[in-house]
Design an enzyme around this catalytic site. Sequence first.
Site, PDB file in Angstrom:
ATOM      1  N   ARG A   1      -9.796  17.150  -6.513  1.00  0.00           N
ATOM      2  CA  ARG A   1      -9.016  16.490  -5.468  1.00  0.00           C
ATOM      3  C   ARG A   1     -10.000  16.000  -4.419  1.00  0.00           C
ATOM      4  O   ARG A   1     -10.928  16.713  -4.068  1.00  0.00           O
ATOM      5  CB  ARG A   1      -7.973  17.443  -4.865  1.00  0.00           C
ATOM      6  CG  ARG A   1      -6.799  17.705  -5.823  1.00  0.00           C
ATOM      7  CD  ARG A   1      -5.818  18.731  -5.298  1.00  0.00           C
ATOM      8  NE  ARG A   1      -5.315  18.350  -3.997  1.00  0.00           N
ATOM      9  CZ  ARG A   1      -4.923  19.247  -3.081  1.00  0.00           C
ATOM     10  NH1 ARG A   1      -5.018  20.550  -3.324  1.00  0.00           N
ATOM     11  NH2 ARG A   1      -4.451  18.837  -1.929  1.00  0.00           N
TER      12      ARG A   1
ATOM     13  N   SER B   1       6.849 -22.631  22.427  1.00  0.00           N
ATOM     14  CA  SER B   1       5.573 -22.395  23.088  1.00  0.00           C
ATOM     15  C   SER B   1       5.815 -21.848  24.490  1.00  0.00           C
ATOM     16  O   SER B   1       6.847 -22.146  25.118  1.00  0.00           O
ATOM     17  CB  SER B   1       4.781 -23.703  23.175  1.00  0.00           C
ATOM     18  OG  SER B   1       3.698 -23.586  24.077  1.00  0.00           O
TER      19      SER B   1
END
Length: 405
Positions: free
Chosen positions: A323, A283
């Site tokens: 496409r 921490s």
Amino acid sequence: MSDLLEPGRHRAAGLDDEGLWNALLQVERAWLAACRTTEQSRAASTTDRAAPRADGAVVADLDKALAELDTAIANGVPRPAVEAVESAGSPVVELVRILRSLVGDEYVHRGLTSQDVLDTALMLLAKDALGRVDTYLTLTAASLAELARAHRETVMAGRTLTQYAVPVTFGLKVAQWLVGVLDARDAVRAIELPVQVGGAAGTRSLLGESTDVPDAVVDAFAAELGLQSALPWHTRRTPITRIADVLAEACAAAGVIAGNVLFLGRPEVGEVRERRSAAKGTSSTMPQKANPVLSVLIRSAALQVPPLVGHLHTCSALAVDERPDGAWHAEWPAFTRVLTLSVTALSQTADLVGGLEVDAAKMAQRAQEAAGELLAERGTGDDPAEYLGSATAFVDRVLERWDRG
């Protein structure tokens, strides 16, 4: 993508822009090699006395182009400027321009379109990612099998909807994790990775004009890349969604493990925890903490992947015309993110499970203290170990599956 905001992303090295650029180059080279192989076979098998001379000249030209391309790739083909990629709408247009400036334009990319090249390059990235995921799932499964065997009869409190339920064994809990991992590995191994060759609008028209054996060229192309030959799939996007689906399954299996470790590792539970080290899980302000960072990161990936997969299915549903106009383009970042997250999370999962610390004594103590609740369904007794049903038999069945390979 950010290494700072995606801890562990280094585990997915090669799935970034540099990896994609190399895959694009590999695709263009494989196409040229496939054309050369097919023409060479044609020249050798023809019965027309005039044809071999013509075919031989084509083969010689293709040999020359391939040698020049190999030299260019070995020397390093520069990536295009980002502004040029934006102007083209994809990296392939610039790729082809660069290669043709180095090799010539007669054979490079002939018969392909940009989507063919990019889709096939993404299949190569997927092949790499799936191979790594398979390896990590196997490592994870091996560690889980060892844990399940060791804790086959380790009694612990079973919990449903957050509350005590009936006694279970830690071996059974782990065996269920193992089933999820093995199912995911089976799904990964069943995936097919097709090349994309459709030409301008999925008809292979120019390829058909260039050779009378177009299917043979596609087969040779697939063989060059270690992929499968297939019909064009410009607007049939199941190859993309199926890969994403199986990776989501793998991440879900990992997420289940991580979520359980996070709960069982809480200080007030303390039955399981990640292996501790001086540098991991610290921490910035609380010196006593050892955060379960691997489990947190795995769970994060398991939460991120499903929405990305849903996005890919949405793109698939909008793949219109011959496409797509935007739906295809919207796949790219989501698909590559799924690959990266999956490789990273499954690598972390293998490390997590391989270093899992189990407090069997704490499990037994808690089960005994909660015996009244754990045995309430039975209505009698005070020993949780006497009310395990088929728990150990289930563990054995799962281990048999693992032992069979």
